[in-house]
Design a protein around this motif. Structure first.
Motif, PDB file in Angstrom:
ATOM      1  N   THR A   1      36.040  53.186  30.737  1.00 35.16           N
ATOM      2  CA  THR A   1      35.463  52.818  32.026  1.00 35.16           C
ATOM      3  C   THR A   1      35.758  51.361  32.337  1.00 35.16           C
ATOM      4  OG1 THR A   1      33.681  54.423  31.738  1.00 35.16           O
ATOM      5  CG2 THR A   1      33.329  52.684  33.352  1.00 35.16           C
ATOM      6  N   LEU A   2      36.228  51.121  33.531  1.00 34.14           N
ATOM      7  CA  LEU A   2      36.347  49.766  34.062  1.00 34.14           C
ATOM      8  C   LEU A   2      34.986  49.457  34.673  1.00 34.14           C
ATOM      9  CD1 LEU A   2      37.942  47.242  34.806  1.00 34.14           C
ATOM     10  CD2 LEU A   2      38.825  48.475  36.796  1.00 34.14           C
ATOM     11  N   TYR A   3      34.162  48.704  33.956  1.00 33.78           N
ATOM     12  CA  TYR A   3      32.805  48.433  34.403  1.00 33.78           C
ATOM     13  C   TYR A   3      32.792  47.570  35.649  1.00 33.78           C
ATOM     14  CZ  TYR A   3      31.697  49.684  29.511  1.00 33.78           C
ATOM     15  OH  TYR A   3      31.598  50.298  28.291  1.00 33.78           O
ATOM     16  N   MET A   4      33.649  46.572  35.665  1.00 34.15           N
ATOM     17  CA  MET A   4      33.741  45.707  36.848  1.00 34.15           C
ATOM     18  C   MET A   4      35.073  44.980  36.850  1.00 34.15           C
ATOM     19  SD  MET A   4      31.369  42.329  36.054  1.00 34.15           S
ATOM     20  CE  MET A   4      29.838  43.164  35.718  1.00 34.15           C
ATOM     21  N   LEU A   5      35.563  44.730  38.047  1.00 32.97           N
ATOM     22  CA  LEU A   5      36.743  43.899  38.255  1.00 32.97           C
ATOM     23  C   LEU A   5      36.457  43.112  39.523  1.00 32.97           C
ATOM     24  CD1 LEU A   5      40.467  44.869  38.000  1.00 32.97           C
ATOM     25  CD2 LEU A   5      39.626  43.266  39.701  1.00 32.97           C
ATOM     26  N   TYR A   6      36.284  41.807  39.366  1.00 34.40           N
ATOM     27  CA  TYR A   6      35.977  40.935  40.495  1.00 34.40           C
ATOM     28  C   TYR A   6      36.912  39.739  40.490  1.00 34.40           C
ATOM     29  CZ  TYR A   6      31.532  43.333  41.297  1.00 34.40           C
ATOM     30  OH  TYR A   6      30.565  44.268  41.580  1.00 34.40           O
ATOM     31  N   THR A   7      37.330  39.333  41.676  1.00 28.11           N
ATOM     32  CA  THR A   7      38.031  38.062  41.857  1.00 28.11           C
ATOM     33  C   THR A   7      37.337  37.311  42.983  1.00 28.11           C
ATOM     34  OG1 THR A   7      39.630  38.942  43.448  1.00 28.11           O
ATOM     35  CG2 THR A   7      40.265  39.002  41.107  1.00 28.11           C
TER      36      THR A   7
ATOM     37  N   ALA B   1      41.154  36.131  34.528  1.00 28.61           N
ATOM     38  CA  ALA B   1      42.299  35.637  35.312  1.00 28.61           C
ATOM     39  C   ALA B   1      42.031  34.163  35.608  1.00 28.61           C
ATOM     40  CB  ALA B   1      42.447  36.417  36.612  1.00 28.61           C
ATOM     41  N   GLU B   2      42.981  33.328  35.244  1.00 19.17           N
ATOM     42  CA  GLU B   2      42.875  31.889  35.492  1.00 19.17           C
ATOM     43  C   GLU B   2      44.008  31.435  36.394  1.00 19.17           C
ATOM     44  OE1 GLU B   2      40.940  29.602  31.724  1.00 19.17           O
ATOM     45  OE2 GLU B   2      43.072  30.046  31.585  1.00 19.17           O
ATOM     46  N   ALA B   3      43.700  30.471  37.234  1.00 17.52           N
ATOM     47  CA  ALA B   3      44.713  29.824  38.068  1.00 17.52           C
ATOM     48  C   ALA B   3      44.319  28.357  38.197  1.00 17.52           C
ATOM     49  CB  ALA B   3      44.790  30.480  39.437  1.00 17.52           C
ATOM     50  N   GLY B   4      45.250  27.487  37.916  1.00 23.79           N
ATOM     51  CA  GLY B   4      44.963  26.062  38.010  1.00 23.79           C
ATOM     52  C   GLY B   4      43.834  25.615  37.100  1.00 23.79           C
ATOM     53  N   GLY B   5      43.681  26.286  35.941  1.00 29.04           N
ATOM     54  CA  GLY B   5      42.638  25.925  34.996  1.00 29.04           C
ATOM     55  C   GLY B   5      41.257  26.442  35.369  1.00 29.04           C
ATOM     56  N   LYS B   6      41.167  27.236  36.418  1.00 29.54           N
ATOM     57  CA  LYS B   6      39.886  27.749  36.905  1.00 29.54           C
ATOM     58  C   LYS B   6      39.861  29.275  36.785  1.00 29.54           C
ATOM     59  CE  LYS B   6      37.359  28.067  41.272  1.00 29.54           C
ATOM     60  NZ  LYS B   6      37.415  27.764  42.699  1.00 29.54           N
ATOM     61  N   ILE B   7      38.731  29.827  36.350  1.00 29.45           N
ATOM     62  CA  ILE B   7      38.586  31.275  36.301  1.00 29.45           C
ATOM     63  C   ILE B   7      38.437  31.795  37.726  1.00 29.45           C
ATOM     64  CG2 ILE B   7      37.149  33.208  35.535  1.00 29.45           C
ATOM     65  CD1 ILE B   7      36.490  31.589  33.025  1.00 29.45           C
ATOM     66  N   VAL B   8      39.336  32.709  38.102  1.00 34.36           N
ATOM     67  CA  VAL B   8      39.322  33.265  39.460  1.00 34.36           C
ATOM     68  C   VAL B   8      39.058  34.765  39.476  1.00 34.36           C
ATOM     69  CG1 VAL B   8      40.807  31.437  40.384  1.00 34.36           C
ATOM     70  CG2 VAL B   8      41.838  33.580  39.545  1.00 34.36           C
ATOM     71  N   GLY B   9      39.003  35.383  38.291  1.00 38.49           N
ATOM     72  CA  GLY B   9      38.757  36.817  38.237  1.00 38.49           C
ATOM     73  C   GLY B   9      38.352  37.250  36.851  1.00 38.49           C
ATOM     74  N   VAL B  10      37.718  38.441  36.795  1.00 40.29           N
ATOM     75  CA  VAL B  10      37.239  38.966  35.526  1.00 40.29           C
ATOM     76  C   VAL B  10      37.227  40.491  35.571  1.00 40.29           C
ATOM     77  CG1 VAL B  10      34.830  38.813  36.284  1.00 40.29           C
ATOM     78  CG2 VAL B  10      35.342  38.881  33.839  1.00 40.29           C
TER      79      VAL B  10
ATOM     80  N   VAL C   1      32.034  33.529  34.242  1.00 38.27           N
ATOM     81  CA  VAL C   1      32.100  34.935  34.643  1.00 38.27           C
ATOM     82  C   VAL C   1      30.973  35.219  35.631  1.00 38.27           C
ATOM     83  CG1 VAL C   1      31.752  37.310  33.850  1.00 38.27           C
ATOM     84  CG2 VAL C   1      33.312  35.787  32.616  1.00 38.27           C
ATOM     85  N   ALA C   2      29.777  34.745  35.319  1.00 37.19           N
ATOM     86  CA  ALA C   2      28.634  34.951  36.225  1.00 37.19           C
ATOM     87  C   ALA C   2      28.902  34.310  37.588  1.00 37.19           C
ATOM     88  CB  ALA C   2      27.363  34.387  35.604  1.00 37.19           C
ATOM     89  N   ARG C   3      29.517  33.124  37.608  1.00 36.47           N
ATOM     90  CA  ARG C   3      29.843  32.463  38.878  1.00 36.47           C
ATOM     91  C   ARG C   3      30.834  33.306  39.673  1.00 36.47           C
ATOM     92  NH1 ARG C   3      34.131  30.194  40.792  1.00 36.47           N
ATOM     93  NH2 ARG C   3      35.171  30.107  38.777  1.00 36.47           N
ATOM     94  N   VAL C   4      31.896  33.783  39.015  1.00 37.56           N
ATOM     95  CA  VAL C   4      32.919  34.587  39.694  1.00 37.56           C
ATOM     96  C   VAL C   4      32.311  35.875  40.236  1.00 37.56           C
ATOM     97  CG1 VAL C   4      35.018  35.953  39.313  1.00 37.56           C
ATOM     98  CG2 VAL C   4      34.893  33.601  38.484  1.00 37.56           C
ATOM     99  N   VAL C   5      31.521  36.557  39.410  1.00 38.30           N
ATOM    100  CA  VAL C   5      30.897  37.799  39.869  1.00 38.30           C
ATOM    101  C   VAL C   5      29.974  37.508  41.043  1.00 38.30           C
ATOM    102  CG1 VAL C   5      29.336  39.695  39.235  1.00 38.30           C
ATOM    103  CG2 VAL C   5      31.132  38.967  37.653  1.00 38.30           C
ATOM    104  N   GLY C   6      29.201  36.453  40.951  1.00 36.04           N
ATOM    105  CA  GLY C   6      28.288  36.097  42.044  1.00 36.04           C
ATOM    106  C   GLY C   6      29.006  35.807  43.340  1.00 36.04           C
ATOM    107  N   GLU C   7      30.052  34.991  43.277  1.00 32.60           N
ATOM    108  CA  GLU C   7      30.810  34.657  44.490  1.00 32.60           C
ATOM    109  C   GLU C   7      31.479  35.896  45.071  1.00 32.60           C
ATOM    110  OE1 GLU C   7      33.593  31.433  43.995  1.00 32.60           O
ATOM    111  OE2 GLU C   7      32.059  30.130  43.117  1.00 32.60           O
TER     112      GLU C   7
ATOM    113  N   ILE D   1      46.461  35.733  32.564  1.00 35.33           N
ATOM    114  CA  ILE D   1      45.440  36.667  32.091  1.00 35.33           C
ATOM    115  C   ILE D   1      45.258  36.427  30.598  1.00 35.33           C
ATOM    116  CG2 ILE D   1      44.757  39.094  31.857  1.00 35.33           C
ATOM    117  CD1 ILE D   1      45.092  38.157  34.787  1.00 35.33           C
ATOM    118  N   ARG D   2      44.013  36.365  30.177  1.00 30.85           N
ATOM    119  CA  ARG D   2      43.709  36.139  28.758  1.00 30.85           C
ATOM    120  C   ARG D   2      42.417  36.857  28.399  1.00 30.85           C
ATOM    121  NH1 ARG D   2      39.411  32.842  28.356  1.00 30.85           N
ATOM    122  NH2 ARG D   2      38.993  31.318  29.996  1.00 30.85           N
ATOM    123  N   PRO D   3      42.190  37.071  27.102  1.00 29.74           N
ATOM    124  CA  PRO D   3      40.911  37.639  26.672  1.00 29.74           C
ATOM    125  C   PRO D   3      39.777  36.662  26.966  1.00 29.74           C
ATOM    126  CG  PRO D   3      42.528  37.730  24.902  1.00 29.74           C
ATOM    127  CD  PRO D   3      43.110  36.877  25.986  1.00 29.74           C
TER     128      PRO D   3
END
Length: 174
Positions: A95-101, A69-78, A20-26, A9-11
């Motif tokens: 407020t937690l506006y969104m949490l997607y993986t 959230a990163e795993a294997g160098g890939k963003i998997v969550g936000v 982020v847009a890709r993760v949210v979309g998927e 987990i990182r900023p």
């Protein structure tokens, strides 16, 4: 995916916005397929999510942020969070506006770790109550938030991209 066992987990940075847009979309498509009418399922602008991410990182109000959230160098969550977006002043409530993986990360620690990092950031900012809203028919997300210790405060109606939906209001003391 064995690399999902090593979640970091990182900023977020503005360079993360397209991912982020890709993760949210998927995640949006996987999570809400069958729960939303097609016009709502496909009506969301993921480019707007990328822009919201950039704005929150560059000039978000105090107590706001983006965690990745990163795993294997890939963003998997936000997770995106900050003060309430309903006109209440920043302060004790966040407020937690969104949490997607992505769906491949469901059932791993990615969501939990994003939630915890968000709660920690809110505590450091002086927030004592975290709020979130969840689509009432999204049982997976509701169970997730309840496992994190959030409690339902009731429901209300919203318009999601032209479709009326019922959302559950959650909160927890940090």
């Amino acid at each position: 995916m064995n690399e999902l066992l090593d979640i970091r987990i990182r900023p977020g940075t503005t360079a993360d916005a397209p991912e982020v847009a890709r993760v949210v979309g998927e995640s949006w498509t996987a999570a809400y397929d069958g729960l939303l009418v097609d016009s709502a399922l496909h009506g969301r602008s993921f480019e707007a999510d990328a822009h919201q991410t950039e704005v929150l990182i560059e000039r978000g109000p105090p107590g706001s942020g983006v965690h990745i959230a990163e795993a294997g160098g890939k963003i998997v969550g936000v997770a995106l969070f900050g003060p309430p977006d309903d006109g209440r002043p920043p302060g004790e409530v966040g407020t937690l506006y969104m949490l997607y993986t992505i769906s491949e990360a469901w059932g791993t620690a990615a969501g939990h770790r994003l939630f915890e990092s968000t709660a920690d950031a809110m505590r450091r900012a002086g927030v004592s109550v975290m709020e979130a809203e969840v689509l009432e028919s999204n049982e997976r997300a509701r169970a997730f938030f309840e496992r994190q210790g959030m409690h339902s405060n009731g429901t209300h109606q919203q318009d999601w991209f032209g479709a009326p939906v019922t959302v559950v209001e959650y909160s927890m003391v940090l």
